[in-house]
Motif scaffolding. Structure first.
Motif, short mmCIF file in Angstrom:
data_model
loop_
_atom_site.label_atom_id
_atom_site.label_comp_id
_atom_site.label_asym_id
_atom_site.label_seq_id
_atom_site.Cartn_x
_atom_site.Cartn_y
_atom_site.Cartn_z
N GLY A 6 0.81 -1.20 0.00
CA GLY A 6 0.00 0.00 0.00
C GLY A 6 0.85 1.25 0.00
O GLY A 6 2.06 1.21 0.10
N GLY A 7 0.19 2.42 -0.10
CA GLY A 7 0.91 3.66 -0.24
C GLY A 7 1.29 4.32 1.07
O GLY A 7 1.94 5.34 1.06
N ASP A 8 0.84 3.80 2.20
CA ASP A 8 1.11 4.46 3.47
C ASP A 8 2.21 3.76 4.25
O ASP A 8 2.27 3.84 5.46
CB ASP A 8 -0.17 4.55 4.31
N VAL A 9 3.10 3.09 3.55
CA VAL A 9 4.16 2.33 4.19
C VAL A 9 5.51 2.94 3.85
O VAL A 9 5.76 3.29 2.69
CB VAL A 9 4.12 0.85 3.72
N VAL A 10 6.36 3.07 4.84
CA VAL A 10 7.73 3.47 4.61
C VAL A 10 8.52 2.19 4.36
O VAL A 10 8.49 1.27 5.18
CB VAL A 10 8.33 4.22 5.82
N GLU A 11 9.20 2.13 3.22
CA GLU A 11 10.06 0.99 2.94
C GLU A 11 11.50 1.41 3.22
O GLU A 11 11.91 2.52 2.86
CB GLU A 11 9.91 0.52 1.49
N ILE A 12 12.22 0.52 3.86
CA ILE A 12 13.61 0.79 4.26
C ILE A 12 14.47 -0.39 3.83
O ILE A 12 14.08 -1.54 4.03
CB ILE A 12 13.71 0.99 5.78
N GLU A 62 15.11 5.66 13.72
CA GLU A 62 15.18 6.91 14.49
C GLU A 62 14.93 8.13 13.62
O GLU A 62 14.57 9.20 14.13
CB GLU A 62 16.54 7.03 15.19
N ALA A 63 15.11 8.00 12.30
CA ALA A 63 14.90 9.13 11.39
C ALA A 63 13.42 9.40 11.13
O ALA A 63 13.07 10.49 10.67
CB ALA A 63 15.62 8.88 10.07
N LEU A 64 12.56 8.44 11.44
CA LEU A 64 11.13 8.62 11.20
C LEU A 64 10.55 9.57 12.24
O LEU A 64 10.80 9.43 13.43
CB LEU A 64 10.42 7.26 11.25
N LYS A 65 9.78 10.53 11.78
CA LYS A 65 9.31 11.60 12.66
C LYS A 65 7.95 11.33 13.31
O LYS A 65 7.53 12.06 14.19
CB LYS A 65 9.25 12.91 11.87
N ARG A 66 7.25 10.29 12.85
CA ARG A 66 5.96 9.94 13.44
C ARG A 66 5.77 8.43 13.31
O ARG A 66 6.45 7.79 12.52
CB ARG A 66 4.82 10.69 12.75
N PRO A 67 4.86 7.86 14.08
CA PRO A 67 4.64 6.41 13.96
C PRO A 67 4.23 6.03 12.54
O PRO A 67 3.41 6.71 11.92
CB PRO A 67 3.50 6.15 14.95
#
Length: 151
Positions: A6-12, A62-67
């Motif tokens: 989906g589009g609301d996922v941060v991929e790392i 740690e770089a992510l600013k919100r959950p």
């Protein structure tokens, strides 16, 4: 972004390594949210492969600013197994492993646990050096970071 997440996922994508091990090391993380991308790198003059793998995952989370919902791709079974299988027992046993010895790198595991806590993280293992484009890119960035120590 893959359609299944989906589009609301941060991929790392993360990678870390040393040459030799132990020795000088570098790590890298690539974060992608939609069309936005960010690269993070770091290096240490005296470390281990496992410490660099952990450092990459820590820095990324740690770089992510919100959950966020996160899919973290790693070629480190140490990191994936640690977070999916071993860490609950380590915490329950006051950071002792099954042999009742102190867990190696426990301070980094504590940071990773804290960094992951606000997020919903899927730990996805990928085979290193097997053609995964983003894993290969993270490997190049981690190597460049390590090699920058000699400059």
């Amino acid at each position: 972004m893959s359609g299944e997440t989906g589009g609301d996922v941060v991929e790392i994508w993360t990678d870390g390594g040393c040459k030799p091990n132990p020795g000088p090391g570098g790590w890298a993380a690539i974060l992608r949210f939609g069309a936005a991308e960010r690269e993070l790198t770091g290096a240490e003059p005296a470390t281990t492969n496992n410490r660099m793998e952990l450092s990459a995952a820590i820095a990324a989370l740690e770089a992510l600013k919100r959950p966020c919902r996160v899919v973290l791709h790693t070629d480190s079974e140490y990191v994936r197994n640690g977070m999916e299988r071993w860490i609950k027992g380590w915490v329950r046993n006051n950071w002792r492993n099954a042999a009742r010895e102190p867990v190696k790198n426990y301070e980094l595991w504590q940071r990773l646990l804290a960094a992951a806590k606000p997020h919903q993280v899927e730990w996805k293992w990928v085979r290193g050096h097997a053609g995964d484009v983003m894993n290969e890119r993270a490997d190049v960035l981690a190597t460049q970071a390590r090699e920058s120590l000699g400059r």
